[in-house]
Every structure is written in C-alpha cells, then in structure tokens.
Write a protein that holds these residues in place. Structure first.
Motif, PDB file in Angstrom:
ATOM      1  N   GLN A 116     -41.338  13.761  16.351  1.00 49.94           N
ATOM      2  CA  GLN A 116     -40.379  13.075  17.211  1.00 49.94           C
ATOM      3  C   GLN A 116     -38.961  13.568  16.947  1.00 49.94           C
ATOM      4  N   ALA A 117     -38.644  13.815  15.670  1.00 47.33           N
ATOM      5  CA  ALA A 117     -37.320  14.340  15.325  1.00 47.33           C
ATOM      6  C   ALA A 117     -37.116  15.712  15.961  1.00 47.33           C
ATOM      7  N   ALA A 118     -38.158  16.543  15.911  1.00 50.32           N
ATOM      8  CA  ALA A 118     -38.067  17.873  16.523  1.00 50.32           C
ATOM      9  C   ALA A 118     -37.887  17.753  18.037  1.00 50.32           C
ATOM     10  N   ASN A 119     -38.644  16.875  18.666  1.00 51.11           N
ATOM     11  CA  ASN A 119     -38.518  16.669  20.111  1.00 51.11           C
ATOM     12  C   ASN A 119     -37.124  16.176  20.486  1.00 51.11           C
ATOM     13  N   TYR A 120     -36.572  15.279  19.673  1.00 48.54           N
ATOM     14  CA  TYR A 120     -35.237  14.743  19.945  1.00 48.54           C
ATOM     15  C   TYR A 120     -34.194  15.860  19.932  1.00 48.54           C
ATOM     16  N   ILE A 121     -34.297  16.747  18.961  1.00 44.08           N
ATOM     17  CA  ILE A 121     -33.360  17.871  18.880  1.00 44.08           C
ATOM     18  C   ILE A 121     -33.468  18.754  20.115  1.00 44.08           C
ATOM     19  N   ARG A 145     -25.997   3.588   7.630  1.00 43.82           N
ATOM     20  CA  ARG A 145     -25.364   4.856   7.293  1.00 43.82           C
ATOM     21  C   ARG A 145     -25.827   5.407   5.950  1.00 43.82           C
ATOM     22  N   LYS A 146     -25.970   4.562   4.948  1.00 47.48           N
ATOM     23  CA  LYS A 146     -26.343   5.023   3.607  1.00 47.48           C
ATOM     24  C   LYS A 146     -27.748   5.631   3.614  1.00 47.48           C
ATOM     25  N   THR A 147     -28.677   5.008   4.336  1.00 46.77           N
ATOM     26  CA  THR A 147     -30.025   5.550   4.419  1.00 46.77           C
ATOM     27  C   THR A 147     -30.018   6.899   5.121  1.00 46.77           C
ATOM     28  N   LEU A 148     -29.255   7.012   6.196  1.00 46.49           N
ATOM     29  CA  LEU A 148     -29.126   8.295   6.898  1.00 46.49           C
ATOM     30  C   LEU A 148     -28.568   9.367   5.968  1.00 46.49           C
ATOM     31  N   SER A 149     -27.581   8.980   5.170  1.00 48.23           N
ATOM     32  CA  SER A 149     -26.962   9.916   4.229  1.00 48.23           C
ATOM     33  C   SER A 149     -27.967  10.380   3.187  1.00 48.23           C
ATOM     34  N   ASN A 150     -28.759   9.440   2.677  1.00 49.29           N
ATOM     35  CA  ASN A 150     -29.773   9.801   1.674  1.00 49.29           C
ATOM     36  C   ASN A 150     -30.809  10.754   2.248  1.00 49.29           C
ATOM     37  N   ILE A 151     -31.206  10.525   3.493  1.00 51.03           N
ATOM     38  CA  ILE A 151     -32.205  11.388   4.134  1.00 51.03           C
ATOM     39  C   ILE A 151     -31.625  12.777   4.397  1.00 51.03           C
ATOM     40  N   ALA A 152     -30.429  12.826   4.971  1.00 51.82           N
ATOM     41  CA  ALA A 152     -29.815  14.103   5.334  1.00 51.82           C
ATOM     42  C   ALA A 152     -29.632  15.025   4.129  1.00 51.82           C
ATOM     43  N   PHE A 153     -29.275  14.446   2.993  1.00 52.18           N
ATOM     44  CA  PHE A 153     -28.968  15.264   1.813  1.00 52.18           C
ATOM     45  C   PHE A 153     -30.109  15.308   0.797  1.00 52.18           C
ATOM     46  N   ASP A 154     -31.299  14.897   1.212  1.00 54.86           N
ATOM     47  CA  ASP A 154     -32.478  14.958   0.350  1.00 54.86           C
ATOM     48  C   ASP A 154     -33.165  16.307   0.539  1.00 54.86           C
ATOM     49  N   ASP A 155     -32.995  17.197  -0.417  1.00 54.45           N
ATOM     50  CA  ASP A 155     -33.584  18.534  -0.310  1.00 54.45           C
ATOM     51  C   ASP A 155     -34.885  18.652  -1.098  1.00 54.45           C
ATOM     52  N   SER A 156     -35.513  17.509  -1.417  1.00 51.56           N
ATOM     53  CA  SER A 156     -36.723  17.500  -2.238  1.00 51.56           C
ATOM     54  C   SER A 156     -37.966  17.916  -1.470  1.00 51.56           C
ATOM     55  N   GLY A 157     -37.915  17.899  -0.156  1.00 48.32           N
ATOM     56  CA  GLY A 157     -39.096  18.170   0.643  1.00 48.32           C
ATOM     57  C   GLY A 157     -39.735  16.905   1.185  1.00 48.32           C
ATOM     58  N   ALA A 158     -39.198  15.751   0.836  1.00 47.22           N
ATOM     59  CA  ALA A 158     -39.740  14.489   1.339  1.00 47.22           C
ATOM     60  C   ALA A 158     -39.546  14.367   2.844  1.00 47.22           C
ATOM     61  N   TYR A 159     -38.497  15.022   3.372  1.00 43.89           N
ATOM     62  CA  TYR A 159     -38.217  14.990   4.803  1.00 43.89           C
ATOM     63  C   TYR A 159     -38.139  16.417   5.325  1.00 43.89           C
ATOM     64  N   THR A 160     -38.502  16.609   6.574  1.00 44.58           N
ATOM     65  CA  THR A 160     -38.464  17.939   7.172  1.00 44.58           C
ATOM     66  C   THR A 160     -37.021  18.322   7.505  1.00 44.58           C
ATOM     67  N   SER A 161     -36.832  19.594   7.803  1.00 46.31           N
ATOM     68  CA  SER A 161     -35.500  20.068   8.179  1.00 46.31           C
ATOM     69  C   SER A 161     -35.021  19.373   9.450  1.00 46.31           C
ATOM     70  N   SER A 162     -35.916  19.161  10.399  1.00 47.76           N
ATOM     71  CA  SER A 162     -35.542  18.470  11.637  1.00 47.76           C
ATOM     72  C   SER A 162     -35.076  17.051  11.350  1.00 47.76           C
ATOM     73  N   GLU A 163     -35.783  16.363  10.457  1.00 50.62           N
ATOM     74  CA  GLU A 163     -35.415  14.993  10.125  1.00 50.62           C
ATOM     75  C   GLU A 163     -34.059  14.941   9.434  1.00 50.62           C
ATOM     76  N   ARG A 164     -33.813  15.848   8.519  1.00 45.66           N
ATOM     77  CA  ARG A 164     -32.527  15.897   7.831  1.00 45.66           C
ATOM     78  C   ARG A 164     -31.404  16.208   8.826  1.00 45.66           C
ATOM     79  N   PHE A 165     -31.676  17.122   9.742  1.00 48.17           N
ATOM     80  CA  PHE A 165     -30.666  17.510  10.739  1.00 48.17           C
ATOM     81  C   PHE A 165     -30.346  16.338  11.669  1.00 48.17           C
ATOM     82  N   VAL A 166     -31.377  15.639  12.143  1.00 49.37           N
ATOM     83  CA  VAL A 166     -31.153  14.496  13.032  1.00 49.37           C
ATOM     84  C   VAL A 166     -30.403  13.386  12.305  1.00 49.37           C
ATOM     85  N   ALA A 167     -30.766  13.139  11.051  1.00 52.65           N
ATOM     86  CA  ALA A 167     -30.075  12.101  10.276  1.00 52.65           C
ATOM     87  C   ALA A 167     -28.590  12.428  10.153  1.00 52.65           C
TER      88      ALA A 167
END
Length: 343
Positions: A116-121, A145-167
């Motif tokens: 869904q994140a990829a489709n949104y982009i 906002r804080k949750t979005l910030s945590n997702i965007a800057f989480d480079d652990s692999g828990a979230y995809t690049s699309s998800e980080r970008f959308v956040a």
C-alpha cells in the motif's frame, strides 16, 4: 492463561495476554499465514487454535516508555537514502528495486501495508499502481509525528524503503501545513504590534520549534541539526520576558501531533477489509469490543537464520531466555493484527 490473581491486579500487558489466549485464528487465516511453527500454536479446551509468539513481559516492555537514542548512522545516511529513492523512482518507476521491497513476514496484512505504501507513492507521482489488489491510501495518515519519525529513520530493516519514504513525506507535509499557520500568526501579531515585530517572530518561531522537537525522534533531530526542546523552551521563556507581560498567542493546531500513552503500533483491519497502521491503546485492545486475530513479533535481525526462516526466528526470539541483545532485536516493533469494529 494467568491464574491465581484477580484481573484488577494484572498489569496492562498481562490483561492483554490473558485476552489473547482466548483469541481465535480460523483455518483460512492460518492458510494465508503459511506454516505456523508448532511451538507457537496452542489449542484451548474448545478446540480453537490460537497463535501466540509473545509473552506478557514483552508486551509490558513495549508499552513502557523507552529511552530514545540517536542513530548517528541513520542520520548521516538519510539524505542519501532520500536521493537514491527519488532517483530510482524517476528512472524505474514501479519497477524500482527500493519501491518493491517487502518485509520479512508471511502475514498478509503486513505485506499489504508495505504494498500500500508503494502504491501510495506511485499514485501521488501520477504513475500506474504496482499492486492492483491493494489500496493506494496513505497507510500512515493516522499516526502521530513521533511514530512517523521513528519509522522514517529506522534503518534496521523492520520497515521497507517505501514505508520509510512515505512516513517522512507525511512528516514534511504536516510540518509545512503547521509552518503556514505559524507564518500567518506571526504576520497577525506583527500587524498588531509593529514595534516588536522581530520579537514576536522569534518568540513564536521558538515555541513552534519546541513543539516539533517534543514529538521528534533523536535521530531526526540529529539529521536536521536542531537543538533540544529544552533549549528552545529556555529561549522562548527569555523572549517572553521582553513582551512586558503580554502573553504570546496559543500556537495553531498541529495535525495528529501526539498519541495516547500506553499504546502500541498495530495493523488494524476495518469492516471493509482495509488495513492501516494505527497506534492503539492497550486498554482498547483488551476491551471486549475488540476482536484480536493474531499477535506476532517481527524480528529486525538480519542474520542468516532470520533470512532463511523469518516466522520461526521471530517466535524463537520471543520465547528465548532473558537476553538483552536478543530481546532488543525482537522488540524493535510489534505488529498486532486486529479487527476493531470502530474503524
């Protein structure tokens, strides 16, 4: 099941876990989930299969306030991450490698959220969707906002690049909207008191920045090169002394700034079958009106075992002895798959 203690004396995590032991996972759900490790399958006296890969202590650890530490590598690499994502999207569009990343999960709800994140982009870029059977709605629109910030800057692999970008783009959009309101407020105060226009500008801007910093991860703060919330509050307090007792106006509202305390990140499914990320309070999850289908830990570990068998690795991590390192890996994020009638 927790025995020997009154329900009122249980912690929030224990209450939720007690309820989860009653949560059913139907055969169709198990088929979509894929093979379920025997160690994570439990059968109650009514013959209902329950899938659990977490314990009460783990839930408690997640809902307790944890120290927000800066990830210097993520902060330093984030500009390159954004640049590379933009370039791949422009060059390859829906065939972009970064856009097509999927999480290490066999759960259909988790996979749908990444798609869904990829489709949104792609939709916001005016491009054809990559996944025709998945919504193109922003899956992060309900998060603070804080949750979005945590997702965007989480480079652990828990979230995809699309998800980080959308956040991150959601953060930028909200910050810009907030900034427009701040600019209007400064202009209004300057017209009312032209002699102290500069003072009002500095004071309102300082209060606005302190508001953003109050819901900004330490890694984002390092990336932006900002000071601390405390330092901005100190500056604002000093500037206020120069207003001769005139209180500054209350700042305009920031869309979805904060979330409820004692809440966890959940993948919620509405009555129409659409999924979205949402921070849900533990009390709401434990309420009788909430039907929980599955609770699953997803490990962000990138070791060989996780690569070969992510679902089993996640379950093993949640059942392992109290090891700070393994717990840190398993506790990066918790996905709760729930059907909640209110959504």
């Amino acid at each position: 099941m927790i025995l020997g203690r009154g329900i009122s004396s249980l912690s929030a995590g224990e209450k939720l876990h007690a309820k989860l032991t009653q949560a059913g996972v139907g055969p169709k759900r198990l088929e979509k989930q894929g093979e379920v490790p025997a160690s994570s399958v439990k059968q109650d006296r009514d013959g209902v299969v329950v899938t659990l890969s977490i314990d009460p202590k783990a839930i408690n650890a997640l809902i307790q306030k944890q120290e927000d530490k800066v990830n210097l590598k993520s902060a330093a690499d984030f500009s390159d991450f954004l640049k590379n994502f933009h370039e791949e999207l422009c060059d390859s569009k829906k065939d972009s490698k970064m856009l097509n990343e999927l999480p290490e999960s066999s759960d259909p709800a988790r996979l749908d959220l990444a798609k869904q994140a990829a489709n949104y982009i792609l939709q916001t870029s005016g491009e054809p969707l990559a996944y025709g059977d998945v919504s193109a709605k922003n899956p992060f629109s309900a998060l603070g906002r804080k949750t979005l910030s945590n997702i965007a800057f989480d480079d652990s692999g828990a979230y995809t690049s699309s998800e980080r970008f959308v956040a991150f783009t959601e953060i930028e959009h909200r910050d810009q909207e907030f900034g427009k309101k701040i600019t209007e407020q400064i202009a209004t105060m300057s017209r009312k008191d032209e002699s102290r226009s500069t003072l009002w500008t500095r004071l309102i801007q300082s209060n606005a920045r302190a508001t953003l910093l109050s819901e900004m991860s330490e890694t984002e703060r390092a990336f932006r090169g900002f000071g601390t919330e405390a330092s901005e509050r100190t500056i604002a307090a000093a500037l206020k002394l120069e207003t001769n007792g005139v209180n500054p106006p209350e700042l305009p509202e920031y869309q979805n700034l904060r979330e409820a305390k004692d809440s966890v990140l959940a993948a919620v499914t509405d009555t129409q079958g659409l999924v979205a990320w949402k921070m849900v309070s533990v009390k709401q999850l434990a309420a009788d009106s909430t039907r929980l289908e599955l609770i699953e830990f997803v490990s962000a570990s990138k070791d060989a075992t996780a690569e070969k068998n992510p679902p089993q690795e996640a379950t093993a991590a949640s059942k392992a002895p109290a090891n700070p390192v393994s717990q840190a890996k398993a506790s990066r994020w918790l996905s709760l798959y729930a059907t909640i009638g209110a959504y």
